[in-house]
Design an enzyme around this catalytic site. Structure first.
Site, short mmCIF file in Angstrom:
data_model
loop_
_atom_site.label_atom_id
_atom_site.label_comp_id
_atom_site.label_asym_id
_atom_site.label_seq_id
_atom_site.Cartn_x
_atom_site.Cartn_y
_atom_site.Cartn_z
NE ARG A 26 25.83 14.64 -0.55
CZ ARG A 26 25.74 15.89 -0.10
NH1 ARG A 26 25.38 16.85 -0.93
NH2 ARG A 26 25.99 16.17 1.17
NE ARG A 84 24.82 18.40 -9.82
CZ ARG A 84 24.12 18.99 -8.84
NH1 ARG A 84 23.59 18.26 -7.90
NH2 ARG A 84 23.91 20.28 -8.86
CD GLU A 143 24.67 23.92 -1.82
OE1 GLU A 143 23.74 23.92 -2.65
OE2 GLU A 143 24.69 23.19 -0.82
CB SER A 179 24.43 23.94 2.76
OG SER A 179 23.05 24.05 3.01
NE ARG A 234 29.26 20.92 -5.44
CZ ARG A 234 27.94 21.01 -5.44
NH1 ARG A 234 27.35 21.99 -4.75
NH2 ARG A 234 27.21 20.16 -6.12
#
Length: 426
Positions: A261, A276, A348, A351, A388
């Site tokens: 990403r 992140r 988060e 998802s 995460r």
RNA sequence: GGAGGCGUCGCCUAGUCCGGUCUAUGGCGCCGCACUGCUAAUGCGGUUUGGGCUUUACCGUCCAUCGAGGGUUCAAAUCCCUCCGCCUCCGCCA
């Protein structure tokens, strides 16, 4: 893509969905008229072409003067056919371009609003009271260093910002989490998959990641390939251009891959640590099922995500993401956010989206049942996004001396180890 | 990277050299019907996908679809170009 028949019959429903997402409503009417033009130009082409074919058969049978006369006529017609074909091509292209630009229809049950308007469905577990326990919790970067598990400094040196090494116990922790996730997934019937991380444009576009999300995608111009941000992409595209027998459904895949990403537009956000990052590994659940079953399957995916986090003994909450914060493909999305003690916030970690028939239409994936051939539904859900979850594990299960207690369920995947202890710096 | 071969409607396959009822052949599989104590066998029919028209469905009909896109031609599965994929060999390489 959405169903054009539905669009023609109930354009207001599509407008309402766009409005609720905070997206361009005019697109709906632009598509309606483009569709109209597409059909009109197609009909004209079909008629001319039918005439041409009929004359062609006469030409084949004719001889001499008769043939010469026919050829004079057909030549003229050929030019008209060519022009009509070009017009049809343009109209089709324009209609499809608009159709692809339109986001999926929102599930009416999804909360309306923007990023802050989510609805909390439930909170599971209780965040620890470190004050009561008499010590200040360390954040995952510090713990990672103490344990010799995470090296962000050398990550930055070698690969730049938002990069990291998982070292020693950190590396083993990733493998353990992945194995545990795969074990859970296969136990409930998923097929484990190791997928390409490098895909062609059709796969990327088909899953809907080249719209608003395009700026977060790495693109290799020399080779016309994309680096996937999730194995959802190769898993969805796995059955591209196929017609599946409805009796085989649901097809459930658990895909493991690296995820890339760009994190464009997130400067200054989560710059510390591994929350992140540009590259990480993830196990993703992906399902092909009937449109009728999609909503129930969505709940099942959520439950499997909860099962995994429960096994890791992490406190978390489940939120129902609001319409304005959904990706283009999703009709509805549930996120799970794990408690991060040093931030005093839920962040988060998973998802799950019901993308209904949206991706299937773009990728031309259909099913055959008693009704005939029609698009099927696809759904996706994170089982474990490694960094995460490591953050949550380290921070939530830490002790005053900097050691970290491993949850029971994870121990078999770490050779029975129950605690990660601080090591001397290297 | 170099040389060569190949890609046909679920699977296999005919057709491509030499363009014209190809409106794509045959087999397997599948579906329906008939026959039949049951099964099997046999016979007959059907069986790509997408779009349009018929206001939906049914029925009917037209168009597109022979890996994808372009070109030549009155006409392309067939001739030409580009791309994609697969196979074989050579080179390089984890």
């Amino acid at each position: 893509m959405i169903d054009l028949r539905l669009l023609r019959e109930d354009p207001e429903r599509v407008r309402a969905s766009q409005r609720s997402r905070g997206e361009d409503v005019d697109l709906v009417d632009a598509l309606l008229s483009a569709d109209e033009r597409r059909r009109a130009s197609g009909t004209r082409f079909d008629e001319l072409r039918a005439e041409q074919k009929q004359l062609g058969r006469q030409v084949a049978a004719a001889k001499g003067e008769e043939k010469a006369a026919l050829l004079a006529r057909t030549k003229e017609l050929a030019a008209e056919v060519k022009a009509a074909d070009a017009a049809q091509g343009e109209a089709k292209e324009e209609a499809e371009r608009l159709q692809r630009a339109l986001a999926n229809l929102i599930d009416p049950a999804a909360p309306v609003g923007g990023e802050e308007d989510f609805v909390t469905l439930e909170e599971i577990g209780t965040p620890r009271d470190f004050a009561a326990e008499g010590f200040e919790p360390r954040d995952h970067v510090e713990l990672g260093q103490l344990l010799g598990a995470i090296d962000t400094e050398r990550g930055a040196k070698v690969a730049g910002a938002r990069s990291y090494y998982l070292t020693g116990p950190g590396a083993l922790l990733e493998l353990a989490l992945v194995n545990m996730a795969m074990a859970q997934a296969t136990a409930v019937g998923f097929t484990p998959m190791i997928t390409p991380a490098l895909v062609r444009p059709a796969a990327m576009d088909g899953t809907g990641f080249l719209g608003q999300a395009a700026e977060n995608v790495y693109y290799l111009a020399d080779d016309d390939r994309y680096l996937v941000g999730t194995s959802e992409v190769p898993l969805a595209a796995y059955h591209m251009d196929e017609i599946l027998d409805a009796e085989r459904l649901p097809l459930r895949y658990a895909g493991f891959s690296s995820c890339f990403r760009r994190e464009a537009g997130t400067y200054g956000k989560d710059t510390r640590g591994i929350i992140r990052v540009h590259q990480f590994e993830k196990v993703e659940m992906f399902v092909f099922t009937t449109p009728e079953d999609a909503e129930a399957e969505h709940r099942r995916l959520l439950q499997w995500e909860k099962d995994f986090l429960n096994a890791l003994e992490l406190p978390y909450r489940v939120i129902d993401v609001a319409s304005g914060d959904l990706g283009a493909s999703a009709a509805r999305k549930f996120d799970i956010e794990a408690w991060v003690p040093t931030q005093g916030k839920y962040r988060e970690v998973t998802s799950t989206s019901n993308t209904t028939e949206y991706q299937a239409r773009r990728l031309s994936i259909r099913m055959r049942d008693g009704e005939g051939v029609r698009p099927l539904a696809t759904l996706n859900g994170t089982l474990v996004a490694v960094p995460r979850v490591i953050v949550a594990l380290l921070e939530n299960h830490q002790r005053a001396d900097g050691s970290v207690v491993l949850p029971e369920a994870l121990r078999p995947f770490l050779g029975g180890r129950s605690v990660l202890e601080p090591v001397a710096a290297r």
